[in-house]
Design a protein around this motif. Structure first.
Motif, PDB file in Angstrom:
ATOM      1  N   ALA A  20     -36.208 155.255  88.690  1.00  0.00           N
ATOM      2  CA  ALA A  20     -35.160 156.260  88.895  1.00  0.00           C
ATOM      3  C   ALA A  20     -35.365 157.048  90.189  1.00  0.00           C
ATOM      4  O   ALA A  20     -34.399 157.537  90.785  1.00  0.00           O
ATOM      5  CB  ALA A  20     -35.126 157.211  87.695  1.00  0.00           C
ATOM      6  N   SER A  21     -36.617 157.126  90.663  1.00  0.00           N
ATOM      7  CA  SER A  21     -36.860 157.890  91.885  1.00  0.00           C
ATOM      8  C   SER A  21     -36.800 157.003  93.134  1.00  0.00           C
ATOM      9  O   SER A  21     -37.085 157.459  94.238  1.00  0.00           O
ATOM     10  CB  SER A  21     -38.223 158.581  91.806  1.00  0.00           C
ATOM     11  N   GLY A  22     -36.464 155.725  92.950  1.00  0.00           N
ATOM     12  CA  GLY A  22     -36.324 154.840  94.104  1.00  0.00           C
ATOM     13  C   GLY A  22     -37.620 154.179  94.526  1.00  0.00           C
ATOM     14  O   GLY A  22     -37.707 153.595  95.604  1.00  0.00           O
ATOM     15  N   GLY A  23     -38.645 154.258  93.669  1.00  0.00           N
ATOM     16  CA  GLY A  23     -39.918 153.617  93.985  1.00  0.00           C
ATOM     17  C   GLY A  23     -40.100 152.347  93.176  1.00  0.00           C
ATOM     18  O   GLY A  23     -39.575 152.215  92.074  1.00  0.00           O
ATOM     19  N   GLY A  24     -40.848 151.406  93.733  1.00  0.00           N
ATOM     20  CA  GLY A  24     -41.113 150.188  92.986  1.00  0.00           C
ATOM     21  C   GLY A  24     -42.250 149.414  93.612  1.00  0.00           C
ATOM     22  O   GLY A  24     -42.500 149.536  94.805  1.00  0.00           O
ATOM     23  N   VAL A  25     -42.951 148.666  92.781  1.00  0.00           N
ATOM     24  CA  VAL A  25     -44.026 147.811  93.269  1.00  0.00           C
ATOM     25  C   VAL A  25     -43.892 146.466  92.589  1.00  0.00           C
ATOM     26  O   VAL A  25     -43.556 146.390  91.414  1.00  0.00           O
ATOM     27  CB  VAL A  25     -45.416 148.393  92.930  1.00  0.00           C
ATOM     28  N   ALA A  26     -44.118 145.406  93.349  1.00  0.00           N
ATOM     29  CA  ALA A  26     -44.066 144.074  92.752  1.00  0.00           C
ATOM     30  C   ALA A  26     -45.128 143.194  93.375  1.00  0.00           C
ATOM     31  O   ALA A  26     -45.530 143.403  94.518  1.00  0.00           O
ATOM     32  CB  ALA A  26     -42.686 143.457  92.959  1.00  0.00           C
ATOM     33  N   HIS A  27     -45.599 142.237  92.597  1.00  0.00           N
ATOM     34  CA  HIS A  27     -46.460 141.181  93.136  1.00  0.00           C
ATOM     35  C   HIS A  27     -45.624 139.919  93.210  1.00  0.00           C
ATOM     36  O   HIS A  27     -45.009 139.520  92.226  1.00  0.00           O
ATOM     37  CB  HIS A  27     -47.676 140.948  92.230  1.00  0.00           C
ATOM     38  N   PHE A  28     -45.570 139.312  94.389  1.00  0.00           N
ATOM     39  CA  PHE A  28     -44.785 138.091  94.566  1.00  0.00           C
ATOM     40  C   PHE A  28     -45.698 136.926  94.915  1.00  0.00           C
ATOM     41  O   PHE A  28     -46.605 137.066  95.738  1.00  0.00           O
ATOM     42  CB  PHE A  28     -43.771 138.254  95.711  1.00  0.00           C
ATOM     43  N   GLU A  29     -45.442 135.795  94.299  1.00  0.00           N
ATOM     44  CA  GLU A  29     -46.060 134.550  94.760  1.00  0.00           C
ATOM     45  C   GLU A  29     -45.244 134.084  95.969  1.00  0.00           C
ATOM     46  O   GLU A  29     -44.030 134.190  95.977  1.00  0.00           O
ATOM     47  CB  GLU A  29     -45.958 133.472  93.666  1.00  0.00           C
ATOM     48  N   THR A  30     -45.922 133.579  96.973  1.00  0.00           N
ATOM     49  CA  THR A  30     -45.187 132.982  98.099  1.00  0.00           C
ATOM     50  C   THR A  30     -45.708 131.567  98.294  1.00  0.00           C
ATOM     51  O   THR A  30     -46.854 131.272  97.944  1.00  0.00           O
ATOM     52  CB  THR A  30     -45.367 133.794  99.394  1.00  0.00           C
ATOM     53  N   LEU A  68     -35.933 154.377  97.762  1.00  0.00           N
ATOM     54  CA  LEU A  68     -34.796 153.462  97.896  1.00  0.00           C
ATOM     55  C   LEU A  68     -33.568 154.096  97.239  1.00  0.00           C
ATOM     56  O   LEU A  68     -33.678 154.679  96.155  1.00  0.00           O
ATOM     57  CB  LEU A  68     -35.098 152.119  97.220  1.00  0.00           C
ATOM     58  N   PRO A  69     -32.393 153.970  97.890  1.00  0.00           N
ATOM     59  CA  PRO A  69     -31.176 154.532  97.280  1.00  0.00           C
ATOM     60  C   PRO A  69     -30.841 153.809  95.969  1.00  0.00           C
ATOM     61  O   PRO A  69     -31.186 152.637  95.805  1.00  0.00           O
ATOM     62  CB  PRO A  69     -30.092 154.241  98.326  1.00  0.00           C
ATOM     63  N   ALA A  70     -30.185 154.531  95.066  1.00  0.00           N
ATOM     64  CA  ALA A  70     -29.735 153.911  93.812  1.00  0.00           C
ATOM     65  C   ALA A  70     -28.766 152.784  94.145  1.00  0.00           C
ATOM     66  O   ALA A  70     -27.982 152.874  95.091  1.00  0.00           O
ATOM     67  CB  ALA A  70     -29.058 154.956  92.927  1.00  0.00           C
ATOM     68  N   LEU A  71     -28.836 151.701  93.376  1.00  0.00           N
ATOM     69  CA  LEU A  71     -28.005 150.527  93.648  1.00  0.00           C
ATOM     70  C   LEU A  71     -26.663 150.635  92.946  1.00  0.00           C
ATOM     71  O   LEU A  71     -26.581 151.155  91.830  1.00  0.00           O
ATOM     72  CB  LEU A  71     -28.722 149.271  93.144  1.00  0.00           C
ATOM     73  N   PRO A  72     -25.605 150.094  93.575  1.00  0.00           N
ATOM     74  CA  PRO A  72     -24.329 149.981  92.857  1.00  0.00           C
ATOM     75  C   PRO A  72     -24.493 148.984  91.710  1.00  0.00           C
ATOM     76  O   PRO A  72     -25.411 148.156  91.734  1.00  0.00           O
ATOM     77  CB  PRO A  72     -23.364 149.426  93.904  1.00  0.00           C
ATOM     78  N   ALA A  73     -23.603 149.055  90.732  1.00  0.00           N
ATOM     79  CA  ALA A  73     -23.672 148.120  89.601  1.00  0.00           C
ATOM     80  C   ALA A  73     -23.597 146.689  90.119  1.00  0.00           C
ATOM     81  O   ALA A  73     -22.877 146.397  91.074  1.00  0.00           O
ATOM     82  CB  ALA A  73     -22.521 148.399  88.638  1.00  0.00           C
ATOM     83  N   GLY A  74     -24.371 145.806  89.491  1.00  0.00           N
ATOM     84  CA  GLY A  74     -24.307 144.386  89.844  1.00  0.00           C
ATOM     85  C   GLY A  74     -25.014 144.028  91.129  1.00  0.00           C
ATOM     86  O   GLY A  74     -24.829 142.936  91.668  1.00  0.00           O
ATOM     87  N   ARG A  75     -25.857 144.938  91.652  1.00  0.00           N
ATOM     88  CA  ARG A  75     -26.595 144.638  92.889  1.00  0.00           C
ATOM     89  C   ARG A  75     -28.100 144.788  92.638  1.00  0.00           C
ATOM     90  O   ARG A  75     -28.523 145.544  91.753  1.00  0.00           O
ATOM     91  CB  ARG A  75     -26.181 145.572  94.018  1.00  0.00           C
ATOM     92  N   VAL A  76     -28.888 144.060  93.390  1.00  0.00           N
ATOM     93  CA  VAL A  76     -30.345 144.146  93.301  1.00  0.00           C
ATOM     94  C   VAL A  76     -30.927 144.234  94.704  1.00  0.00           C
ATOM     95  O   VAL A  76     -30.261 143.898  95.687  1.00  0.00           O
ATOM     96  CB  VAL A  76     -30.961 142.896  92.601  1.00  0.00           C
ATOM     97  N   TYR A  77     -32.167 144.692  94.786  1.00  0.00           N
ATOM     98  CA  TYR A  77     -32.911 144.595  96.040  1.00  0.00           C
ATOM     99  C   TYR A  77     -33.653 143.263  96.067  1.00  0.00           C
ATOM    100  O   TYR A  77     -34.272 142.872  95.077  1.00  0.00           O
ATOM    101  CB  TYR A  77     -33.910 145.741  96.168  1.00  0.00           C
ATOM    102  N   GLN A  78     -33.561 142.565  97.197  1.00  0.00           N
ATOM    103  CA  GLN A  78     -34.257 141.290  97.347  1.00  0.00           C
ATOM    104  C   GLN A  78     -35.173 141.367  98.578  1.00  0.00           C
ATOM    105  O   GLN A  78     -34.775 141.869  99.634  1.00  0.00           O
ATOM    106  CB  GLN A  78     -33.248 140.140  97.488  1.00  0.00           C
TER     107      GLN A  78
END
Ligand code: ZN
Length: 272
Positions: A225-235, A195-205
């Motif tokens: 920092a390398s643009g990777g991420g993992v999350a567990h979400f409740e839906t 994932l590209p680095a985010l501008p200040a004040g922005r998040v990925y949703q």
């Protein structure tokens, strides 16, 4: 999506190093000439790497960590566990997670059934480790948090109704990719890379798109920092089946409905 075939079910075990020597050699030769299996191996490796990066740098106190790790390592087949030579809990788990992801994503042959049973046993062991961590370390919130996160992730991956949705990067995030592992009962594990680095004040949703409702926010994703991420979400339990999963760039804190550009989009290979 590439067509799946029987050999592809071996990809996760291959990434894990869990195949018998003859199986390993045979599959290695197969991968050299099969673009579908080569892609599956590459994709699993990316998810495993992203999962490995998802656990915080700060680990629980050594004795807590040792207990959790020991419990996880006491898996049914020593042969399967030994190739990990785990340097961290996350690295020890990542191959299991990718095995689970593939097991449920491919047709359930006898081999896949065996692997799922192993994942379920592992899940029970993590649950047990979590219980003991909770009892012994009530004040160690980090240990508890990590144990819960691992347990939630495994619960999703072992879910009987698990579905896999691969996401593709959209311009200008063309190099990004993602994978959602979705269970109506147990929530969603989401992994992204590049994932590209985010501008200040922005998040990925992350959004669950259904046929009958406006997009439902699953939650926010914080890439490393390398643009990777993992999350567990409740839906929500009553959410309609997803027809797509999308990731957008939004103002910090997230928004109730998507407003920003889409960076990742994917639809299930078959209706859920
Ligand atoms: Zn193949």
């Amino acid at each position: 999506m590439s067509p799946e075939h029987d050999e592809q079910a071996l990809a996760a075990a291959y990434v894990l190093g869990a195949l018998e020597p003859e199986e390993h050699a045979a599959f290695k030769a197969h991968v050299a000439g099969c673009q579908h299996c080569a892609a599956e191996v590459g994709s699993l490796q990316r998810v495993a790497d992203a999962l490995a990066r998802s656990v915080p740098e700060r680990t629980p106190r050594p004795e807590v960590r040792a207990r959790i790790l020991a419990s996880i390592q006491a898996a049914p087949r020593q042969q399967v566990v030994s190739p990990f030579r785990p340097r961290s809990r996350a690295q020890a788990l990542a191959p299991w997670l990718s095995v689970a992801a593939t097991v449920v994503a491919t047709k359930m042959g006898a081999y896949a059934m065996r692997m799922q049973q192993r994942v379920e046993m592992l899940e029970a062991r993590v649950e047990d480790a979590e219980r003991r961590a909770l009892a012994a370390e009530r004040r160690d919130s980090e240990a508890t948090r990590v144990a819960l996160r691992v347990q939630n992730t495994l619960a999703v991956l072992a879910a009987p109704d698990l579905a896999r949705i691969d996401l593709e990067g959209q311009p200008p995030a063309g190099a990004a990719s993602g994978r959602a592992l979705w269970s109506r009962e147990r929530g969603m594990v989401f992994a992204a890379s590049n994932l590209p680095a985010l501008p200040a004040g922005r998040v990925y949703q992350v959004w669950v798109v259904t046929a009958t409702t406006p997009p439902v926010s699953a939650g926010l994703l914080s890439p490393d920092a390398s643009g990777g991420g993992v999350a567990h979400f409740e839906t929500p339990a009553d959410i309609a089946a997803p027809v797509a999963i999308a990731v957008t760039v939004e103002p910090a804190g997230g928004v109730p409905a998507p407003t920003g550009e889409k960076v990742l989009v994917g639809a299930p290979a078959a209706a859920l």
